[in-house]
Design a protein around this motif. Structure first.
Motif, mmCIF file in Angstrom:
data_model
loop_
_atom_site.group_PDB
_atom_site.id
_atom_site.type_symbol
_atom_site.label_atom_id
_atom_site.label_comp_id
_atom_site.label_asym_id
_atom_site.label_seq_id
_atom_site.Cartn_x
_atom_site.Cartn_y
_atom_site.Cartn_z
ATOM 1 N N LEU B 261 0.607 -1.048 0.315
ATOM 2 C CA LEU B 261 -0.442 0.146 -0.099
ATOM 3 C C LEU B 261 1.261 1.557 -0.297
ATOM 4 C CD1 LEU B 261 -3.237 1.016 0.430
ATOM 5 C CD2 LEU B 261 -2.665 1.320 2.084
ATOM 6 N N PRO B 262 1.157 2.351 -1.276
ATOM 7 C CA PRO B 262 1.911 3.409 -0.950
ATOM 8 C C PRO B 262 1.150 3.918 -0.119
ATOM 9 C CG PRO B 262 1.253 3.054 -2.977
ATOM 10 C CD PRO B 262 0.361 1.512 -2.672
ATOM 11 N N THR B 263 1.965 4.777 0.577
ATOM 12 C CA THR B 263 1.341 5.783 1.589
ATOM 13 C C THR B 263 2.397 6.979 2.074
ATOM 14 O OG1 THR B 263 2.551 4.726 3.691
ATOM 15 C CG2 THR B 263 0.089 3.847 3.237
ATOM 16 N N THR B 269 5.095 2.183 2.032
ATOM 17 C CA THR B 269 4.236 0.942 2.345
ATOM 18 C C THR B 269 3.772 0.396 2.246
ATOM 19 O OG1 THR B 269 6.317 -0.606 2.406
ATOM 20 C CG2 THR B 269 6.139 0.646 0.573
ATOM 21 N N CYS B 270 3.160 1.317 3.598
ATOM 22 C CA CYS B 270 2.103 0.445 5.073
ATOM 23 C C CYS B 270 1.911 1.949 6.151
ATOM 24 C CB CYS B 270 2.599 -0.524 5.723
ATOM 25 S SG CYS B 270 3.698 -0.014 6.786
ATOM 26 N N ILE B 271 0.483 1.861 6.356
ATOM 27 C CA ILE B 271 -0.147 2.612 7.595
ATOM 28 C C ILE B 271 -0.444 2.149 8.516
ATOM 29 C CG2 ILE B 271 -1.898 3.484 6.595
ATOM 30 C CD1 ILE B 271 -1.190 6.411 6.997
ATOM 31 N N ALA B 429 -3.793 2.389 -6.373
ATOM 32 C CA ALA B 429 -3.744 1.943 -4.553
ATOM 33 C C ALA B 429 -2.204 0.785 -4.679
ATOM 34 C CB ALA B 429 -4.229 1.548 -4.016
ATOM 35 N N TYR B 430 -1.601 0.148 -5.644
ATOM 36 C CA TYR B 430 -0.393 -0.290 -5.328
ATOM 37 C C TYR B 430 0.688 -0.706 -5.513
ATOM 38 C CZ TYR B 430 -5.201 -2.697 -6.502
ATOM 39 O OH TYR B 430 -6.621 -2.786 -6.261
#
Lengths: 608, 608
Positions: B261-263, B269-271, B429-430
């Protein structure tokens, strides 16, 4: 039939390739004369909502009733269109012989619309316009195009061309003709690029020079004009003063001393060592020869040579505006690098004033940390400046955004305040903190910041037509209106603006009367000018420049001048605007319908 | 005559106001089917060089042979044009009932050219298209336009509209219909705005539903399709899985755990706290009801309510891509503010994915000191985000530049590397460091970065049509080609992409055969898809996207993932590209003429 005209205009549709011809309406000629005025009329009729880069935008190439005659200083050609830089109507004028030859080729103007699929150039000859493939010219510099097309069509051919900047729709791309004269401001070259029009070749012989309808009056008028231009008792007569000797760049030392030279992107109002980019220095150290335009005794053009990395580059001309924009405004006074930058702008076909402002804005943005890209630039970086000029023309890196104009660039980086612009066009070489009249002239110019719509320094420095104090704001609104109207008229004749240093409505009226073959009064001339100025303003109002469009960059209002001559001064815009609008009869920059009616514009524009 | 069609397409010239009708060439239908394929064919014929905002650009609104039938998941409408965001051909699809009603109104498509002087909307009804004044609708939000036009034309009318963003040519403006479904990507709404086309009203009654040519085969095909979609033994069947329950947003928790998950603009890559913008959470705390599209048993659409400053805002839908773009990518997981941002994008008519990327790029630029304007933004500033979304739609301040697309903004400020884009379109969103297939899918998508051209997570997460390791690059080139071809075909039918979770070439072939009334093999389907994909690529090659156009943002190649699930991973683009080009038979991203000939494209395009 009014004299002075070919009574023939070509309508060229680049989409279909079709050319039609028509005789301009005599009423339009009486109301708008030619050149700028008539061009504005046609561009207005084409609709103020058009997108500048749409095939529907009209590009008008116009001369005037005195073009191609022996009228002194009559070598100017008007290019009129909707500007991609400002979204206003714009007109830009080039010197040389193009205007004269266009008349001799049988034309008062060319109205160009549409867009060609492949690059084309126009050949204008013997009353006909033909389209020719320009695929082999696409991508070439203006100088190369001049050479190739004159080889092809003979040395008598006059060639005006756009460079790579125009092809790439740099919003301040211009036209350059084979005498290296530019129709410089407002991006008319980008409009040509959007139409894939690379060049216009004009072949015309002097034997087709129009003759005055009233030869006797003409002799008198010409004698009067010559006498004023050459008047040995008048220090401002163009033939006599520094203009003839040093060209426009005679101004550099003067404005620097007055604290009226914007430097370092107008963070200062003078610069140390200005001498080395001044007209006096260039004449002494870099001059090759004096050049001139059709029917001009002044010869203000200076062919020069500069030396860069062992190479000698010859070009014309080391103008005041260009030397300032690419030198002092960028924080240096290097004779050769400034010259090289001018040469490059001409080769790529870009307005030196706007290009210099783009450089200066990037420099301030970089130094203040507003722009952090790796292609940033610091004041005084002469080699970096050359790199960025190329990047602009070819739309590489930061150049791609700067090519949209420094105003758009400054806005994009979140600092619109560092762009010194009005209506999207950047300032020329006069700081309105040291020459107050320029402030109101910039703010109210119909084509964006400009010194040529109302050259108030004529009064503030030279005392023409009367002397005013450069640091006083009173009376500058009235002065600006007078100059705007007079210039709108002379731009329609189309005579050189410098003629105004000597001639006035009286002299102009006589010359036009001799050609038209009917009486013309000085009052009529000023009314024609006023009509043109109001039509332009009306166009701009309809195009979205309405209330609040006459402004000055905050810097001139808030940051006082720091140089001798104008130290501590700011621009008093509000006071001047009030006076100006009163003189004009405008409401906050908008032309009321009563004014349009009074000037005979309204009946034509009733449906808008 | 092939079944499923109305055999009628309208050509609408907004400049002249003229409408003409024609029956599509049967050969085109066999080669390109409808929807995306046929739209691309027409856009190709219109010329790849056209300026997207020129009146000459073609805007094609297309349905397919299964639109308006009882075929499951057949509610998609294709909008095809040259994208002002990317300069490629683009197609964007909306759900709801518009596609079906367009068929029932008697049309396979609308081909819109020209530009109206005044705002207009189209009324499509009983086999006729009429133009109507939309001056009263100009400036209004999509929701207001839906309400007004359905009051005017009845609740049976389906309305697709652009919002203020489309009017203002925001380069990622979209179309929203009255079920709040978006034809989201690529700026097709801005093209409509440039033509002053505000809305399309479609009135059509179900009684005009086309019937299959082979009813018996249809019953069999439909039974097969239903069975696979509803298959209780298949965990990926759309009706059964999380898609039906939680909508697309069932993915949020999954990709977050995978480190995919691009954040914070893909700096991570996560949040933390992703839960509060996940589908599960929204269903439990914000759901109003489940909605669906024409002929779809899945009902993945979720009407929700969010609460902002004491006000309750109801809208549809809290999609995965939107929640990510306007939440996690912007560095927060606020349920209500994220929802409000989605609602606002729909109201203004802007692609949530591109808008979210614009916000995220501005945030990174501000935090790193690359953007120093006073309207900068920091990660997690939810209220500031709303302010900037409005500024984009209305082109104010920094919003004016962001409206050109985050890629252009990042380039303008000298930091192109912070825009996560391919061909000018931003990523969805990938994160391709955690889902390797998405890397090659983004790079080679014909419309710029996109998850829908080849949805490799179907394989990498769900195991459809076969399971692959999300962190392995091998085989992803081949997988991507397969998905691209299959999707190009289903987008032409035009069926929902989610049908691919259950159906394959076999099921699609049967349904099309029953409607067409002639045998269709799974191989033919894949060849049609390949033909469409190659025609798009050929268009792009001619439009200037040639060698070197298939790239990934440097960040994915150089900065390793920092989250569990994919920690330390980078994208291996070169290796995947090599495999992919081999599968495609392309030379460095350029379609060779032999491939065009093999697919039957060349004979039609011989003159280009």
């Amino acid at each position: 039939m009014l004299g002075g005209y070919a009574h023939r205009i070509a309508r060229i549709d680049l989409t279909s390739g079709k050319v039609e011809y028509f005789a301009p309406d005599p009423k339009d000629l009486e109301m708008y004369v030619g050149g700028r005025g008539l061009g504005v009329k046609y561009v207005f009729e084409n609709g103020p909502q058009v997108d500048p880069f749409s095939p529907d935008n009209l590009l008008a190439i116009m001369n005037g009733p005195l073009s191609g005659t022996r009228a002194k200083m009559s070598g100017r050609l008007a290019v009129v269109t909707k500007s991609p830089l400002t979204g206003t109507v714009t007109d830009s004028h080039m010197g040389g012989w193009t205007a004269a030859k266009l008349k001799w080729a049988g034309f008062d103007g060319l109205l160009i619309k549409g867009a060609s699929e492949k690059p084309v150039y126009l050949l204008v000859k013997d009353g006909e316009v033909t389209l020719h493939d320009a695929s082999d010219l696409w991508g070439k510099t203006t100088h190369e195009v001049h050479r190739i097309l004159r080889e092809r069509h003979g040395e008598e051919a006059d060639v005006m061309a756009i460079g790579p900047a125009g092809e790439n729709r740099v919003r301040f791309a211009n036209w350059i003709n084979n005498d290296e004269r530019a129709a410089g401001r407002g991006g008319t070259g980008a409009v040509a690029g959007s139409k894939r029009l690379k060049a216009i070749v004009v072949v015309g012989k002097q034997e087709h020079m129009p003759q005055p309808k009233d030869p006797e009056l003409w002799r008198e008028a010409d004698r009067l004009a010559s006498a004023t231009i050459n008047d040995p008792k008048n220090v401002t007569a163009p033939k006599k003063g520094g203009l003839s000797l040093y060209g426009t760049n005679v101004l550099m030392n003067i404005t620097n001393v007055m604290g009226a030279l914007p430097t370092f992107n107008a963070q200062h109002t003078c610069i140390d060592g200005v001498q080395t980019i001044s007209g006096e220095y260039i004449r002494e150290h870099r001059l090759v020869k004096d050049n001139t335009c059709h029917a001009c005794p002044v010869a203000c053009k200076k062919m020069v040579e500069v030396h860069i990395n062992g190479k000698t580059i010859r070009f014309e001309s080391y103008e005041y505006e260009s030397a300032w924009a690419l030198g002092a405004h960028a924080g240096h006074t290097d004779t050769d690098w400034t010259g090289y930058a001018i040469y490059l702008c001409n080769a790529y076909g870009m307005d030196t004033i706007e290009a210099g402002n783009a450089i200066a804005v990037l420099m301030e943005a970089t130094e203040k940390g507003y722009y952090t890209g790796e292609d940033g630039l610091r004041f005084g970086d002469k080699e970096g400046e050359i790199r960025i000029l190329e990047a602009i023309a070819l739309r590489k890196g930061v150049g791609d955004m700067l090519a949209e104009g420094p105003a758009r660039f400054a806005k994009a980086i979140g600092h619109p305040e560092i762009s010194l612009e009005v209506k999207g066009q950047s300032i020329p070489a006069y700081d309105p903190r040291g020459l107050k009249g320029m402030g109101i002239a910039y703010a109210t110019s119909n084509r964006g910041a400009c010194h040529l719509r109302a050259y108030t320094p004529a009064s503030e420095i030279l005392g023409v037509p009367y002397k005013t104090d450069p640091l006083a704001w009173e009376g500058k609104g009235k002065l600006t209106k007078l100059f705007q109207d007079l210039s709108a008229f002379t731009d329609s004749l189309d005579l050189c603006k410098f003629s105004q240093f000597a001639e006035g409505p009286e002299e102009y009226a006589k010359q036009l009367a001799a050609y038209w073959g009917r009486p013309v009064s000085p009052e009529e001339i000023l009314q024609i000018g006023e009509r043109i100025y109001n039509l332009e303003r009306y166009y701009n109002n309809l195009a979205g420049w309405a209330e609040g469009s006459d402004y000055l960059p905050k810097r001139f209002l808030e940051e006082p001048s720091d140089c001798a001559g104008s130290k501590g001064q700011r621009a008093e815009l509000d006071l001047m605007l009030e006076e100006y609008y009163r003189e004009r009869g405008w409401e906050k920059g908008v032309v009321p319908r009563a004014k349009l009616a009074e000037l005979g514009i309204l009946s034509q524009a009733a449906d808008d």
